[in-house]
Design an enzyme around this catalytic site. Structure first.
Site, PDB file in Angstrom:
ATOM      1  N   GLU A 120       0.839  -1.217   0.000  1.00 36.38           N
ATOM      2  CA  GLU A 120       0.000   0.000   0.000  1.00 36.38           C
ATOM      3  C   GLU A 120       0.863   1.252   0.000  1.00 36.38           C
ATOM      4  O   GLU A 120       0.414   2.345  -0.324  1.00 36.38           O
ATOM      5  CB  GLU A 120      -0.922   0.002   1.223  1.00 36.38           C
ATOM      6  CG  GLU A 120      -1.903  -1.162   1.267  1.00 36.38           C
ATOM      7  CD  GLU A 120      -2.620  -1.316  -0.079  1.00 36.38           C
ATOM      8  OE1 GLU A 120      -2.513  -2.407  -0.666  1.00 36.38           O
ATOM      9  OE2 GLU A 120      -3.204  -0.318  -0.539  1.00 36.38           O
ATOM     10  N   ARG A 158      19.737   7.052 -21.862  1.00 38.33           N
ATOM     11  CA  ARG A 158      19.853   7.316 -23.304  1.00 38.33           C
ATOM     12  C   ARG A 158      20.373   8.720 -23.594  1.00 38.33           C
ATOM     13  O   ARG A 158      20.751   9.026 -24.723  1.00 38.33           O
ATOM     14  CB  ARG A 158      18.508   7.090 -24.004  1.00 38.33           C
ATOM     15  CG  ARG A 158      17.385   7.995 -23.552  1.00 38.33           C
ATOM     16  CD  ARG A 158      16.063   7.591 -24.156  1.00 38.33           C
ATOM     17  NE  ARG A 158      16.039   7.753 -25.612  1.00 38.33           N
ATOM     18  CZ  ARG A 158      15.874   8.929 -26.206  1.00 38.33           C
ATOM     19  NH1 ARG A 158      15.733  10.025 -25.461  1.00 38.33           N
ATOM     20  NH2 ARG A 158      15.848   9.020 -27.521  1.00 38.33           N
ATOM     21  N   ASP A 173      14.083  14.634 -30.211  1.00 45.23           N
ATOM     22  CA  ASP A 173      13.046  13.862 -29.502  1.00 45.23           C
ATOM     23  C   ASP A 173      11.795  14.688 -29.272  1.00 45.23           C
ATOM     24  O   ASP A 173      11.837  15.905 -29.232  1.00 45.23           O
ATOM     25  CB  ASP A 173      13.557  13.522 -28.092  1.00 45.23           C
ATOM     26  CG  ASP A 173      14.341  12.230 -28.073  1.00 45.23           C
ATOM     27  OD1 ASP A 173      15.022  12.001 -27.080  1.00 45.23           O
ATOM     28  OD2 ASP A 173      14.274  11.500 -29.078  1.00 45.23           O
TER      29      ASP A 173
HETATM   30  C1  4FV Z   1       3.458   4.917  -9.014  1.00 47.52           C
HETATM   31  C2  4FV Z   1       2.985   5.778 -10.019  1.00 47.52           C
HETATM   32  C3  4FV Z   1       2.688   3.874  -8.332  1.00 47.52           C
HETATM   33  C4  4FV Z   1       1.797   2.789  -5.404  1.00 47.52           C
HETATM   34  C5  4FV Z   1       1.884   1.826  -4.275  1.00 47.52           C
HETATM   35  C6  4FV Z   1       3.616   1.337  -5.830  1.00 47.52           C
HETATM   36  C7  4FV Z   1       2.617   2.231  -6.508  1.00 47.52           C
HETATM   37  C8  4FV Z   1       2.969   0.853  -4.601  1.00 47.52           C
HETATM   38  N1  4FV Z   1       4.735   5.223  -8.791  1.00 47.52           N
HETATM   39  N2  4FV Z   1       4.018   6.572 -10.401  1.00 47.52           N
HETATM   40  N3  4FV Z   1       1.765   5.830 -10.583  1.00 47.52           N
HETATM   41  N4  4FV Z   1       3.295   3.276  -7.271  1.00 47.52           N
HETATM   42  O1  4FV Z   1       1.558   3.573  -8.706  1.00 47.52           O
HETATM   43  O2  4FV Z   1       5.060   6.232  -9.642  1.00 47.52           O
HETATM   44  O3  4FV Z   1       3.858   0.899  -3.555  1.00 47.52           O
END
Ligand code: 4FV
Length: 259
Positions: A120, A158, A173
């Site tokens: 979580e 990159r 890009d």
């Molecule tokens: C997330 C996102 C993401 C949330 C709980 C990993 C999850 C679990 N990270 N951008 N969207 N992380 O969903 O960076 O720990």
């Protein structure tokens, strides 16, 4: 530059160093990646790294102590290597959206510690105590921070000198000048597909200007394509480019023709 990655799944990173343009970045050590398996820093008998949330609720929370111990090991290793302290980045939906501008800034920096969450989320005391920056890949929920970490490392690797065959390629890009990219074509000049493969409505010939050898006309055509596509799909990027003074008079005249 150096990335220190705290993760429960180091095996997710190995393939990354073996394929594609990023392989060159790692083999040339332009990008030095150190993986820190979190369970190595969980020293209770069951090597726990997660536990139930106080206050109840579904799922599990990543515990603060293994993370703090992993950070201490990283800092000791950086100091021993004479490497300066690098900022600590956590990937989470609550983070600032990742942009090419942030990628380019990191690509010219000493690196970062990348914390890959699972479950979580992470005990807030670790975030308060160690996290310098939270980055989000987008408004959706992933099962872990490893893919965001790989994404960031790919985008940074990159840009390292000598990684892309043609250094100019990343200058063209998407987002390199704040606009979306223009269309690309290669052989054959005129597509002749058998009926069963035909693509109705698709122009079979490459835009003649691209075959003209007239570099100024080609550059203009590509710029106008970028402007048209960006205005159609991401009009806010046009406003940002204008605000940043990246639109020429000629660009503005062309944009008027699109109205
Ligand atoms: C997330 C996102 C993401 C949330 C709980 C990993 C999850 C679990 N990270 N951008 N969207 N992380 O969903 O960076 O720990």
């Amino acid at each position: 530059m150096r990335f220190d990655v705290i993760t429960l799944f180091p095996e997710l990173f190995e393939p990354f160093a073996r394929v594609g343009v990023t392989r060159r970045a790692f083999e040339s050590r332009a990008v030095d990646v150190r993986l820190w398996p979190l369970r190595d820093h969980a020293d209770d008998t069951y090597r726990r790294v997660d536990d139930r949330p106080f206050g109840g609720g579904p799922g599990m929370v990543m515990m603060v102590e293994p993370l703090v111990k992993a950070m201490a090991a990283i800092r000791a290793d950086q100091a021993a290597a004479g490497h300066e302290r690098t900022p600590v980045i956590l990937f989470s939906p609550a983070g600032r959206p990742l942009t090419q501008a942030r990628v380019e800034a990191l690509a010219h920096s000493p690196g970062a510690v990348l914390v890959c969450g699972r479950y979580e989320g992470i005990d807030q005391r670790f975030i308060d105590g160690h996290i310098d920056e939270e980055i989000s890949l987008g408004d959706y929920v992933l099962s872990g921070g490893e893919l965001p970490a790989l994404t960031l490392m790919d985008a940074v690797a990159r840009l390292q000198p000598g990684v892309l065959h043609d250094a100019a390629s990343h200058q063209q890009d998407s987002f390199s000048d704040g606009l979306l990219d223009c269309p690309h074509y290669s052989r054959p000049e005129v597509l002749a597909l058998p009926d069963e493969l035909a693509m109705p409505g698709v122009e079979c010939a490459v835009p003649p200007v691209l075959m003209s050898g007239h570099h100024a006309h080609i550059a203009r055509w590509r710029r106008e394509q970028q402007l048209a596509i960006t205005r159609a799909r991401r009009p806010e990027l046009i406003d940002q480019a204008r605000a940043a003074g990246r639109l020429s008079k000629q660009d503005e005249q062309f944009l008027k023709t699109l109205l």
